[in-house]
Design a protein around this motif. Structure first.
Motif, mmCIF file in Angstrom:
data_model
loop_
_atom_site.group_PDB
_atom_site.id
_atom_site.type_symbol
_atom_site.label_atom_id
_atom_site.label_comp_id
_atom_site.label_asym_id
_atom_site.label_seq_id
_atom_site.Cartn_x
_atom_site.Cartn_y
_atom_site.Cartn_z
ATOM 1 N N ALA B 22 0.835 -1.205 0.000
ATOM 2 C CA ALA B 22 0.000 0.000 0.000
ATOM 3 C C ALA B 22 0.865 1.248 0.000
ATOM 4 C CB ALA B 22 -0.917 -0.002 1.220
ATOM 5 N N LEU B 25 2.337 1.874 -3.488
ATOM 6 C CA LEU B 25 1.346 2.434 -4.413
ATOM 7 C C LEU B 25 1.021 3.876 -4.045
ATOM 8 C CD1 LEU B 25 -1.080 -0.565 -4.905
ATOM 9 C CD2 LEU B 25 0.443 0.450 -6.600
ATOM 10 N N PHE B 29 1.654 6.912 -6.589
ATOM 11 C CA PHE B 29 0.525 7.578 -7.228
ATOM 12 C C PHE B 29 0.018 8.816 -6.491
ATOM 13 C CE2 PHE B 29 0.330 3.278 -9.004
ATOM 14 C CZ PHE B 29 0.402 3.608 -10.331
ATOM 15 N N THR B 48 6.320 21.183 -22.669
ATOM 16 C CA THR B 48 6.603 20.146 -21.679
ATOM 17 C C THR B 48 8.095 20.070 -21.374
ATOM 18 O OG1 THR B 48 6.591 18.625 -23.529
ATOM 19 C CG2 THR B 48 4.631 18.649 -22.129
ATOM 20 N N LEU B 49 8.858 21.045 -21.870
ATOM 21 C CA LEU B 49 10.295 21.061 -21.641
ATOM 22 C C LEU B 49 10.617 21.992 -20.483
ATOM 23 C CD1 LEU B 49 12.796 19.849 -23.231
ATOM 24 C CD2 LEU B 49 13.076 22.145 -24.143
ATOM 25 N N TYR B 258 -8.074 23.881 -14.821
ATOM 26 C CA TYR B 258 -8.219 23.176 -16.094
ATOM 27 C C TYR B 258 -7.875 24.103 -17.263
ATOM 28 C CZ TYR B 258 -10.476 20.676 -19.926
ATOM 29 O OH TYR B 258 -10.744 20.051 -21.115
ATOM 30 N N PHE B 262 -4.619 23.262 -19.438
ATOM 31 C CA PHE B 262 -4.863 22.544 -20.689
ATOM 32 C C PHE B 262 -5.434 23.389 -21.811
ATOM 33 C CE2 PHE B 262 -5.566 19.357 -17.260
ATOM 34 C CZ PHE B 262 -4.354 18.707 -17.438
#
Lengths: 411, 299
Positions: B22, B25, B29, B48-49, B258, B262
């Motif tokens: 556990a 993980l 994550f 993304t660099l 968001y 994005f």
């Protein structure tokens, strides 16, 4: 639960180690992978033509239908080793993060001769803002105009308006008969600058005005621009009730169900209405302004770029050269019913041909894409301001001032 | 033998062993992404660099005029959502729980029915309500029209956020109801009986006995509502899109994040959005701790 999570993690690790999809097949056949958005079947159909002419190459089109997530998927793909050989790129501002990160191969006319024939206005959207190099082969040009229902027009004795007054009187006539003149909804705020530009571009004088703003000689609060966006207020009686609360989809349905006579929007709507309202005969026109002829705004929709890490550089560039050719342009226009960005293509579709003629004569640049920079982007700021204007909370002048303020943060 | 020996020592060492999967993980994550998010926020980015070390520049960007103009209203809307959830959803949840505690037959069925909407994904609920409330085709307005009450519920900045609160309530009311029901079941009947014997009316029993004994449950519901309201995304996204339509009236921190991460097209989007994420985490985590302290002390 834990076991399942571990299994997922393991599966992810295995996929990450798996060789790229672009490996050399046994017979020496090369697979070029292409990422994009939109229906995959269309691309398979078009790329099959290339495969026929180039037996050694297999083009594998992969489409991500969730367009909003595409940018993330692509930037992650290009950053790693499992990215595509070629990919659809966004136009203008949204292309810059990939250019700045060095993920794309600059293209020149030596490798892609077709680029030489492109109009600078079109090609500009596929360039890096800082280095001025071309990073993609533009694939589509979208135009913005009013789409109308020919039958409703004929039933009410209306023809596409030649003057501004005629447009207003036709709208009044339709409204009196209980037909919504313009199906327009302002709830999805990206539609607002589009519709403002359809009715307003000629008011502010199209490209000359935009150039003057970029050169900091003029501001958006200029009376001519304010007059242009104020068209949304002036036409409000001819929009659906509570237009600011009507969504984009609602507006589409109002038009496709025959409740509304006209739909101000992009050329891509022809595809949608063609499929969802088969029995409606469509026409298009560019709204006139009090001074006379209106202007039809348009923009480059995107381009094909080459991954800097591609393992098949020569083949990828050869394919890119084909994408810039008239053959592909014709194929694209006729398959998708959208303008190809390749110069000199004549669409077979008569409606598209009509738009093409108007755009050649009275085309202009869609202003918002030129000002989509900044964080928050000026496009987002202005879309919201227009929404507030449509709700009657601010004036057209105040909306224009908000745009000026946002633009001043990055221009 | 060894196993037996260890068992003999009390077994503490081996029980930690079972936590390792556990922990691994959780680290991979949860802890690792949180930590990378923190480090990302101190760099400037080119797509993304990773570019150069930026210190607190990204945080300063959050406080710049044009960004702050979005951040503060968004935070305010989160706070209003929390207030609305407390006032409408949790009050109603308590009322349902009290009413159900007197129902003898069909209690289970009713509980299930009230709790059913929260099994549905908020995105689905959002789209469903957008259709129901559509000013052009929606059945809700068709019903309200004869009464003169038809209006663009989600299209008017004055009604949009209250509408979101009503829809949130519709979806989540079963949750506080279940918590309160469980807490009510834990209160011994004798207290109320004793009070009644002493001549207390049912209102007095509720005010002096039941409600004070529900305080721990109320604290839990308040904290969970706070976390839920601050982190809300899916429902508002489905109802008003990524810009919090109309005119930003339903904009919240989740949507702002968001958009920044994005949808902005900004070259440094990763830096700015990471800084925003760190701010959100610190703010929500800090406020929750504070809230818990205050509520637990009172309870």
């Amino acid at each position: 639960m834990r076991l399942a999570a571990a299994a997922v993690a393991l599966a992810m690790a295995v996929t990450a180690c798996a060789p790229s999809t672009t490996t050399r097949a046994d017979q020496g056949k090369i697979t070029l992978s292409v990422w994009g958005w939109g229906p995959e079947a269309n691309y398979d159909k078009m790329f099959a033509e290339y495969e026929k002419a180039n037996p050694g190459v297999d083009v594998d089109a992969r489409s991500f239908t969730t367009a909003t997530e595409y940018d993330t998927i692509l930037s992650t793909g290009l950053a790693g080793d499992n990215g595509p050989d070629l990919a659809w790129l966004r136009a203008g501002a949204n292309l810059q993060p990939l250019v700045e990160a060095g993920r794309l191969l600059p293209l020149d006319t030596k490798d892609v001769p077709g680029l030489a024939a492109y109009d600078e206005k079109v090609l500009r959207y596929a360039k890096g803002d800082k280095d001025g190099k071309v990073y993609g082969v533009p694939f589509a040009v979208q135009t913005l105009q009013v789409i109308y229902n020919k039958k409703i027009f004929a039933d009410n004795g209306i023809t596409p308006p030649k003057t501004y007054d005629e447009m207003i009187s036709s709208a009044q006539k339709l409204k009196a008969k209980g037909i919504i003149p313009f199906a327009f909804g302002g709830k999805d705020d990206w539609m607002l600058p589009i519709v403002a530009s359809i009715f307003g571009t000629a008011h502010w004088g199209g490209d000359d005005f935009i150039a003057a703003v970029k050169a900091k000689q003029k501001k958006f609060a200029d009376p001519r621009f304010v007059e242009g966006i104020d068209q949304l207020n002036k036409l409000k009686p001819y929009f659906p009730d509570n237009a600011a609360g009507v969504s984009y989809t609602d507006a589409q349905i109002l038009f496709s169900s025959g409740k509304a006579a006209m739909f101000p929007g992009g050329l891509w709507e022809l595809n949608f209405f063609g499929e969802n309202a088969k029995d409606i005969e469509l026409g298009v026109f560019t709204p006139p302004v009090p001074e006379g002829q209106g202007l039809m705004p348009g923009f480059t929709d995107g381009s094909y770029g080459v991954n800097v890490k591609t393992r098949h550089k020569a083949e990828a560039l050869k394919f890119a050269a084909w994408l810039a050719s008239k053959d592909y342009g014709q194929l694209y226009t006729d398959t998708l019913r959208i303008f190809s960005a390749v110069p000199g293509v004549t669409p077979k579709d008569p409606l598209l041909g009509e738009v093409s003629t108007t755009f050649d004569r009275h085309g202009a640049t869609y202003f918002m894409n030129e000002f989509a920079y900044g964080n928050p982007s000026s496009a987002a700021v202005f879309s919201k301001a227009l929404q507030e204007m449509l709700l009657g909370r601010i004036t057209a002048k105040q909306a224009a001032e908000q745009l000026d303020k946002s633009v001043s943060t990055w221009l | 033998m060894a196993l037996g020996a260890r068992r003999g020592q009390g077994g503490n060492g081996s029980s930690y062993l079972f936590l390792i999967p556990a922990l691994l993980l959780y680290s991979a994550f949860v802890v690792y992404p949180l930590f990378t998010g923190l480090t990302y926020s101190f760099f400037s980015w080119k797509g993304t660099l990773r570019d150069s070390f930026a210190g607190l520049d990204n945080y300063a960007g959050l406080l710049s005029g044009s960004f702050l103009d979005q951040l503060l209203p968004a935070l305010g809307h989160n706070a209003l959502l929390f207030a609305g959830t407390m006032l409408v959803q949790n009050t109603l949840g308590l009322a349902f729980a009290l009413a159900l505690s007197r129902v003898r037959r069909g209690k289970r069925a009713l509980q299930t029915m009230f709790a059913l909407p929260y099994l549905v994904n908020p995105l689905v609920i959002g789209y469903l309500w957008t259709l129901l409330l559509s000013p052009a085709f929606g059945p809700v307005n068709a019903l309200l029209k004869p009464l003169g009450l038809a209006m663009p519920w989600l299209g008017d900045p004055d009604t949009a956020l209250p509408t979101v609160i009503v829809i949130t309530t519709w979806q989540w009311v079963g949750f506080p109801m279940l918590l309160f029901s469980a807490a009510l079941g834990g209160i011994p009947q004798e207290y109320a009986e004793a009070a009644r014997t002493d001549g207390a009316g049912s209102w007095q029993v509720l005010r002096r006995i039941t409600l004070p004994l529900l305080k721990p449950a109320m604290a839990t519901v308040t904290i969970l509502s706070f976390i839920g309201s601050m982190g809300t995304f899916a429902l508002v996204y489905a109802l008003g899109g990524s810009n919090g339509a109309p005119a930003g009236a339903t904009d919240v921190l989740g949507l702002l994040f968001y958009r920044t991460a994005f949808a902005s097209g900004d070259v440094n989007a990763l830096g700015t959005s990471s800084a925003l994420a760190v701010f959100m985490f610190t703010f929500i985590f800090g406020s929750t701790l504070l809230l818990e302290r205050v509520l637990r002390r009172k309870a």
